[in-house]
Design a protein around this motif. Structure first.
Motif, short mmCIF file in Angstrom:
data_model
loop_
_atom_site.label_atom_id
_atom_site.label_comp_id
_atom_site.label_asym_id
_atom_site.label_seq_id
_atom_site.Cartn_x
_atom_site.Cartn_y
_atom_site.Cartn_z
N LEU A 1 0.80 -1.39 -0.02
CA LEU A 1 0.07 -0.08 -0.04
C LEU A 1 0.81 1.29 0.02
O LEU A 1 0.36 2.37 -0.56
N HIS A 2 2.22 1.37 0.68
CA HIS A 2 2.85 2.34 0.43
C HIS A 2 3.60 2.55 -0.87
O HIS A 2 3.72 1.63 -1.72
N ASP A 3 3.84 3.74 -1.27
CA ASP A 3 4.70 4.14 -2.41
C ASP A 3 4.04 3.36 -3.59
O ASP A 3 4.67 2.82 -4.44
N GLN A 4 2.71 3.55 -3.93
CA GLN A 4 1.69 2.81 -4.58
C GLN A 4 1.17 3.77 -5.49
O GLN A 4 0.13 4.35 -5.72
N ARG A 5 2.13 4.40 -6.77
CA ARG A 5 1.52 5.62 -7.43
C ARG A 5 0.48 5.15 -8.49
O ARG A 5 -0.39 5.71 -8.75
N ALA A 6 0.62 3.63 -8.87
CA ALA A 6 -0.41 2.96 -9.76
C ALA A 6 -1.55 2.90 -8.97
O ALA A 6 -2.83 3.57 -9.57
N LEU A 7 -1.76 2.63 -7.67
CA LEU A 7 -2.98 2.53 -6.98
C LEU A 7 -3.43 4.08 -6.83
O LEU A 7 -4.82 4.26 -6.64
N VAL A 8 -2.75 4.64 -6.41
CA VAL A 8 -3.23 6.22 -6.20
C VAL A 8 -3.83 6.78 -7.39
O VAL A 8 -4.52 7.50 -7.40
N GLN A 9 -3.35 6.47 -8.75
CA GLN A 9 -3.70 6.75 -9.85
C GLN A 9 -5.22 6.29 -10.06
O GLN A 9 -6.13 6.86 -10.45
N ALA A 10 -5.48 4.96 -9.58
CA ALA A 10 -6.57 4.51 -9.85
C ALA A 10 -7.69 5.00 -8.88
O ALA A 10 -8.96 5.15 -9.10
N ILE A 11 -7.19 5.37 -7.71
CA ILE A 11 -7.88 6.03 -6.64
C ILE A 11 -8.51 7.44 -7.26
O ILE A 11 -9.87 7.61 -7.09
N ASN A 12 -7.72 7.95 -7.79
CA ASN A 12 -7.98 9.45 -8.09
C ASN A 12 -9.16 9.27 -9.26
O ASN A 12 -9.92 10.30 -9.42
N TYR A 13 -8.81 8.28 -10.29
CA TYR A 13 -9.80 8.33 -11.36
C TYR A 13 -11.02 7.70 -10.68
O TYR A 13 -12.23 8.32 -11.38
N ALA A 14 -11.16 6.74 -9.85
CA ALA A 14 -12.47 6.47 -9.49
C ALA A 14 -13.31 7.66 -8.87
O ALA A 14 -14.26 7.71 -8.81
#
Length: 438
Positions: free
Chosen positions: A14-27
């Motif tokens: 979960l830390h340093d997960q820029r791809a996940l952050v990108q998905a969160i922002n899109y959602a």
């Protein structure tokens, strides 16, 4: 309600997960739910061309523990991890249809099979947004284009250091996540909520008592929690300061950093390691040991960038060389796998690998060299055996190291033969390592 789909690959944290952050922002921007998925492909369960399962028992157990830790972390944030068994090209589109998702986010992995998985999703009409996040230095930050990358590691390292490049600061873990969709996932083919069932992994038993990396014990267990705890434990004087002097030792839990298993699954990011190491240097001072840890992380980057530069050529029988096709002798290869070559130092290393799923970097070089240069076997068979056995298997590093030893990579020397007698004298003169494993 529509859904954004995030596909965990070799970034199980979960830390340093820029791809996940990108998905969160899109959602959040589109008012969508967020579905988090991991897929285990059947090809990992079937025999390879060399006659053994692609993913052995050690790696299955370590990965299952990693997924369970990720499940726990997501549950604390009100989310869940959907575990699916089947070809990515089939189960992810079926999953997307179930939750009304048309966009998939995931990390970018520049290896042939991993790129083919992404292309298969695109071919069925899904939008796939990939993000590179596995290296210290970003490819587009390098002081040269990927196609012009220096072929020798020393020049690669020197040009990065001369440009004073620094890794991006690692991101913290998200404090909250969009809610999962309300759809029933249990109807999906290959669904399970148990990582051990998914991976056909044994969740009982304990590590080998002489293991250098006892992965069933809490201090070495798979997952982000153990990874970060170990990072803090290792970055305590005197261990980092001694790294250069002890890194070639054949046994001992503090002789090396042992970061590689967690890096391989993505339970810890290279940037998080660098940030913690840099903080250690500020507090305790830098030295040869701390520099050499940076040096090894750059080697890892180099193998990743080589994949951007050469792609499938790295998997050809000749590699990048003009050497003839490698020979192969199945009976000699089987003796090597089983630690029955008659060369004591090699047999000790191979028995340790099969018993524990781990062996030191120096021992990996010794046994790989013996297979290629003394037994004249196909380097690709050795790479496949390492893939099956190692808890810290990493596709880019494994391929790069085998090419390096066999003389089929970018190294200007034609092969790296390690003389077993000299290696024994240099690293096991008292015979303690051989006594343990023979």
């Amino acid at each position: 309600m529509r859904t954004t789909l995030f596909w965990f690959r070799n970034d199980l944290r979960l830390h340093d997960q820029r791809a996940l952050v990108q998905a969160i922002n899109y959602a959040q921007a589109h008012g969508q739910a967020l579905l988090l998925v991991f897929v285990h492909e059947p090809v990992q369960d079937t025999p390879t061309a060399w006659g053994f399962r692609r993913m052995g028992a050690h790696r299955r157990r370590f990965l299952a523990d990693t997924l369970q830790d990720l499940q726990n972390g997501l549950k604390a944030l009100g989310q869940r991890l959907v575990l699916l068994h089947g070809p990515v090209a089939e189960v992810l589109p079926a999953c997307a249809r179930t939750v009304q998702a048309d966009t998939v986010f995931c990390e970018n992995i520049a290896a042939p099979e991993e790129e083919a998985q992404v292309q298969a999703l695109i071919n069925v009409g899904l939008t796939v947004k990939t993000l590179w996040q596995s290296s210290l230095i970003e490819p587009d930050a390098l002081p040269f284009a990927a196609e012009d990358m220096p072929q020798v590691f020393t020049e690669f390292r020197q040009r990065i250091e001369s440009a004073r490049l620094q890794p991006l600061a690692p991101l913290p873990a998200p404090a909250q996540l969009p809610a999962p969709p309300s759809d029933n996932m249990t109807a999906l083919p290959g669904w399970t909520d148990n990582p051990f069932t998914l991976l056909q992994a044994d969740n009982e038993g304990d590590a080998h008592p002489r293991s250098n990396f006892p992965y069933t014990q809490a201090v070495c267990r798979g997952g982000e929690a153990s990874a970060l705890a170990h990072l803090q434990s290792y970055l305590t004087p005197p261990w980092p300061d001694r790294y250069k002097q002890t890194r070639n030792a054949l046994q001992g839990q503090h002789t090396s950093s042992h970061w590689s298993p967690w890096l391989a699954t993505g339970a810890v990011s290279a940037r998080r390691i660098w940030a913690e190491l840099h903080a250690y240097e500020k507090q305790h001072g830098s030295n040869d040991g701390t520099y050499w840890l940076w040096f090894e992380l750059l080697w890892r980057d180099n193998f990743r960038m080589l994949h951007l530069q050469h792609g499938r050529l790295l998997y050809a029988a000749r590699g990048l060389s003009k050497l003839p096709q490698p020979s192969h002798f199945p009976k000699d290869f089987a003796r090597w796998c089983n630690g029955q070559t008659g060369e004591p130092i090699v047999d000790a290393g191979m028995r340790e690998l099969e018993a524990t799923g781990f062996t030191s970097n120096r021992m990996r070089q010794i046994v790989a060299s013996f297979l290629v240069h003394d037994l004249s076997c196909d380097w690709r068979a050795g790479a496949a055996w390492f893939e099956s056995q190692l808890v810290d298997f990493d596709v880019c590093s494994n391929q790069g190291n085998w090419l390096y030893v066999s003389g089929r990579g970018t190294d200007p020397r034609v092969g790296r033969r390690f003389n077993p007698a000299k290696q024994t004298q240099d690293h096991d003169a008292q015979g303690r390592y051989r006594q343990v494993w023979l």
